[in-house]
Motif scaffolding. Structure first.
Motif, short mmCIF file in Angstrom:
data_model
loop_
_atom_site.label_atom_id
_atom_site.label_comp_id
_atom_site.label_asym_id
_atom_site.label_seq_id
_atom_site.Cartn_x
_atom_site.Cartn_y
_atom_site.Cartn_z
N ILE A 149 23.18 36.97 51.79
CA ILE A 149 24.31 36.78 50.88
C ILE A 149 24.41 35.29 50.52
N LEU A 150 24.44 35.01 49.22
CA LEU A 150 24.53 33.62 48.76
C LEU A 150 25.99 33.15 48.80
N PRO A 151 26.23 31.85 48.66
CA PRO A 151 27.61 31.35 48.67
C PRO A 151 28.48 32.07 47.63
N THR A 152 29.74 32.23 47.95
CA THR A 152 30.67 32.98 47.09
C THR A 152 31.02 32.17 45.83
N SER A 153 31.45 32.88 44.80
CA SER A 153 31.90 32.20 43.58
C SER A 153 32.87 33.08 42.82
N GLN A 154 33.57 32.47 41.89
CA GLN A 154 34.44 33.21 40.96
C GLN A 154 34.18 32.71 39.56
N ASP A 155 34.27 33.66 38.61
CA ASP A 155 33.96 33.40 37.21
C ASP A 155 35.26 33.58 36.41
N HIS A 156 35.43 32.81 35.35
CA HIS A 156 36.53 33.05 34.40
C HIS A 156 35.94 33.80 33.22
N LYS A 157 36.27 35.09 33.09
CA LYS A 157 35.59 35.91 32.08
C LYS A 157 36.23 35.83 30.70
N ARG A 158 37.54 35.59 30.66
CA ARG A 158 38.21 35.61 29.35
C ARG A 158 37.97 34.30 28.62
N VAL A 159 38.02 34.37 27.30
CA VAL A 159 37.67 33.20 26.50
C VAL A 159 38.74 32.11 26.53
N GLY A 160 40.01 32.51 26.74
CA GLY A 160 41.10 31.54 26.57
C GLY A 160 41.73 31.08 27.87
N ASP A 161 42.40 29.92 27.82
CA ASP A 161 43.12 29.39 28.98
C ASP A 161 44.11 30.42 29.48
N ILE A 171 27.00 41.73 42.89
CA ILE A 171 28.04 42.75 43.00
C ILE A 171 29.35 42.15 42.50
N GLY A 172 29.87 42.72 41.42
CA GLY A 172 31.18 42.31 40.91
C GLY A 172 32.23 43.08 41.71
N ILE A 173 33.11 42.35 42.35
CA ILE A 173 34.08 42.98 43.27
C ILE A 173 35.49 42.63 42.86
N MET A 174 36.38 43.63 42.86
CA MET A 174 37.81 43.37 42.67
C MET A 174 38.44 43.36 44.06
N LEU A 175 39.19 42.29 44.34
CA LEU A 175 39.87 42.20 45.64
C LEU A 175 41.25 42.83 45.47
N THR A 176 41.34 44.13 45.70
CA THR A 176 42.60 44.85 45.47
C THR A 176 43.47 44.76 46.72
N ALA A 177 44.72 45.18 46.57
CA ALA A 177 45.65 45.14 47.71
C ALA A 177 45.14 46.03 48.84
N SER A 178 44.38 47.08 48.51
CA SER A 178 43.91 47.95 49.59
C SER A 178 42.48 47.62 50.03
N THR A 191 35.61 38.65 42.28
CA THR A 191 34.67 37.68 42.83
C THR A 191 33.25 38.18 42.62
N SER A 192 32.33 37.25 42.51
CA SER A 192 30.92 37.58 42.29
C SER A 192 30.17 37.35 43.59
N ILE A 193 29.62 38.41 44.14
CA ILE A 193 28.84 38.27 45.36
C ILE A 193 27.37 38.44 44.98
N LEU A 194 26.60 37.36 45.13
CA LEU A 194 25.16 37.40 44.79
C LEU A 194 24.38 37.59 46.08
N VAL A 195 23.50 38.57 46.07
CA VAL A 195 22.76 38.90 47.28
C VAL A 195 21.27 38.90 46.96
N VAL A 196 20.50 38.13 47.70
CA VAL A 196 19.04 38.17 47.56
C VAL A 196 18.55 39.35 48.40
N ARG A 206 34.06 41.74 55.87
CA ARG A 206 34.46 43.08 55.45
C ARG A 206 33.67 43.54 54.22
N ILE A 207 33.50 42.60 53.28
CA ILE A 207 32.71 42.92 52.07
C ILE A 207 31.28 43.29 52.47
N ASP A 208 30.75 42.56 53.44
CA ASP A 208 29.39 42.87 53.91
C ASP A 208 29.35 44.28 54.51
#
Ligand code: AMP
Ligand code: GLY
Length: 450
Positions: free
Chosen positions: A233-245, A297-304, A220-225, A271-273
């Motif tokens: 903290i701005l509204p949350t978003s997610q990006d599709h980074k790979r080129v293909g479906d 901040i590029g964040i990976m939401l891992t199991a832990s 997830t992409s967390i944009l912070v002013v 928690r992220i904050d």
């Protein structure tokens, strides 16, 4: 969500750009630096400011030029941009991309007493040097993957032998999103290390590298002013980074986004904050960096739990195309508050709608692609749909043509994500261009969870 400003800590930042602007009146003329979909979105949002400021852009693109005057000054021409800001007597500069930031554009503007949103070169290092960032993350115990730092081949190969695959190899410097290899096998990892340390492909950026454990989960992409130790903290978003479906193929700058990212529940955002945003902003200030700009901040939401993948020191592209349309708040008031050291207590108003952006790329992106294909736009757009230009230009005949890998960002704002997706895709289908390529599954992760 705003952290209050602690006066005893503020002293470290005083004398820097963050606290130098005294005026509470909003600026009446603004220069936006950049030429992508992010900058088109910034221009649109700034034009919508109630005070109707004058906005200009450098260098801009064909879409931006339909709305505001554009000056043909490249983003790496720092002296040229400062001269333009002076000549046009702009009262505020908003910097889009990382290149001018890392070249010290903000430092030069501050020296010329021109207020700017975007960090100075020391802050931009958080994006420009992955080893610098990793050292800060480790020093301040901010969650991130374990990593080793190398500039010589033999120790790097020896370290590789002690780790599991998949493993991530990262060139230190700015490499336009191409300096990261997620290696599935030891052979691939070794080849990437050799190529970066021995080869010429990454130039100076590859002479230092990080070997980092692989993280698993959704990004997830967390944009912070950020303004010193204050932040919003701005509204949350997610990006599709790979080129293909189906998230296949090589990584790109981003093929599509949506906001909000529902995977980031209010509890997870808190928690992220607590674990990432607040400690990051304070770590940066503790390091003596007076940061004024967007910390992405590029964040990976891992199991832990959430773990930092990277910092960028600018708005995301195409995250901006879905985040800004959801702001009810005047963007100019927000960015100006950050630049004036007045961000403490700033309340953000966010629209409840969902936004989704599909990037139209030129076939072949992120490798080789043709430029100069004529784009035919639909004569009307469905309600809530905006086409932001990225790599577009005008040809000699005055037609709008493709001029980059990512060409357009088709954004829809609607009550629900499925409605936003169908409106955006209807507009993508109504647009014609010989080299048009786009992913068909933007938003799928969130749509499929319903
Ligand atoms: P970066 O340039 O650091 O954003 O990396 C580009 C992309 O590589 C990220 O958006 C991730 O998709 C992937 N990536 C980077 N670091 C890791 C990691 N430690 N584990 C898994 N994927 C990663
Ligand atoms: N969309 C990812 C970035 O702006 O770096």
């Amino acid at each position: 969500m705003t952290r209050l400003f602690a006066p005893e800590l503020a002293r470290a930042c005083r004398g820097s750009q963050v606290f130098r602007v005294a005026s509470s009146a909003l600026p009446r003329s603004i220069l936006v630096v950049g030429s992508g979909g992010r900058e088109h979105t910034l221009v649109r949002s700034l034009l919508a400011s109630p005070g109707k400021p004058r906005v200009i852009c450098a260098p801009g693109n064909a879409g931006i030029a339909q709305e505001v005057p554009c000056a043909n000054v490249a983003v790496d021409n720092v002296a040229g941009l400062v001269a333009l800001a002076k000549k046009e007597q702009v009262e505020f500069v908003v910097v889009g991309p990382e290149i001018p930031l890392s070249l010290g554009l903000s430092d030069q503007l501050i020296a010329a007493k021109i207020p700017v949103y975007g960090p100075t070169a020391d802050g931009a290092r958080l994006e420009a040097s992955k080893t610098f960032t990793k050292q800060i993350l480790l020093k301040y115990k901010i969650p991130t993957a374990a990593a080793g730092f190398f500039s010589k081949l033999e120790p790097a190969l020896a370290y590789l032998r002690t780790r599991q695959v998949p493993i991530v190899i990262k060139a230190d410097g700015l490499a336009a999103g191409k300096g990261v290899v997620v290696a599935q096998t030891r052979g691939e990892a070794e080849a990437a290390v050799r190529e970066m340390l021995d080869g010429e492909r990454f130039g100076a950026a590859g002479k230092q590298l990080l070997i980092e454990d692989c993280l698993y989960g959704e990004e997830t992409s967390i944009l912070v002013v950020v303004s010193g130790r204050d932040y919003v903290i701005l509204p949350t978003s997610q990006d599709h980074k790979r080129v293909g479906d189906g998230d296949t193929g090589p990584n790109t700058g981003g093929m599509g986004t949506y906001s909000p990212a529902e995977v980031v529940t209010p509890a997870l955002l808190a928690r992220i904050d607590r674990e990432i945003v607040n400690p990051s902003v304070n770590a940066i200030a503790d390091e003596g960096i007076a940061f004024c700009g967007t910390l992405f901040i590029g964040i990976m939401l891992t199991a832990s739990g959430p773990s930092v993948i990277e910092y960028n020191t600018r708005f995301g592209d195409p995250e901006t195309q879905v985040v800004l349309p959801r702001l009810e708040t005047d963007l100019l008031a927000l960015l100006w508050a950050a630049a004036s050291g007045e961000l403490a207590g700033f309340q953000l108003a966010v629209r409840p709608q969902h936004a989704l952006c599909v990037v139209i790329a030129a076939k072949g992106y992120p490798d080789t692609y043709l430029k100069g294909d004529v784009i035919n736009f639909p004569t009307s757009l469905p309600p809530g749909v905006t086409i932001y230009h990225a790599g577009t230009a005008r040809n000699a005949a005055g037609q709008i043509v493709t001029n980059g890998g990512r060409v357009l960002g088709v954004t829809a704002l609607a009550a629900t994500l499925p409605q936003a997706a169908s409106a955006a895709y209807a507009a993508c289908d109504a647009l014609h261009c010989a080299s048009k390529y786009f992913r068909r599954d933007i938003g799928a992760r969130q749509l499929n969870r319903r």
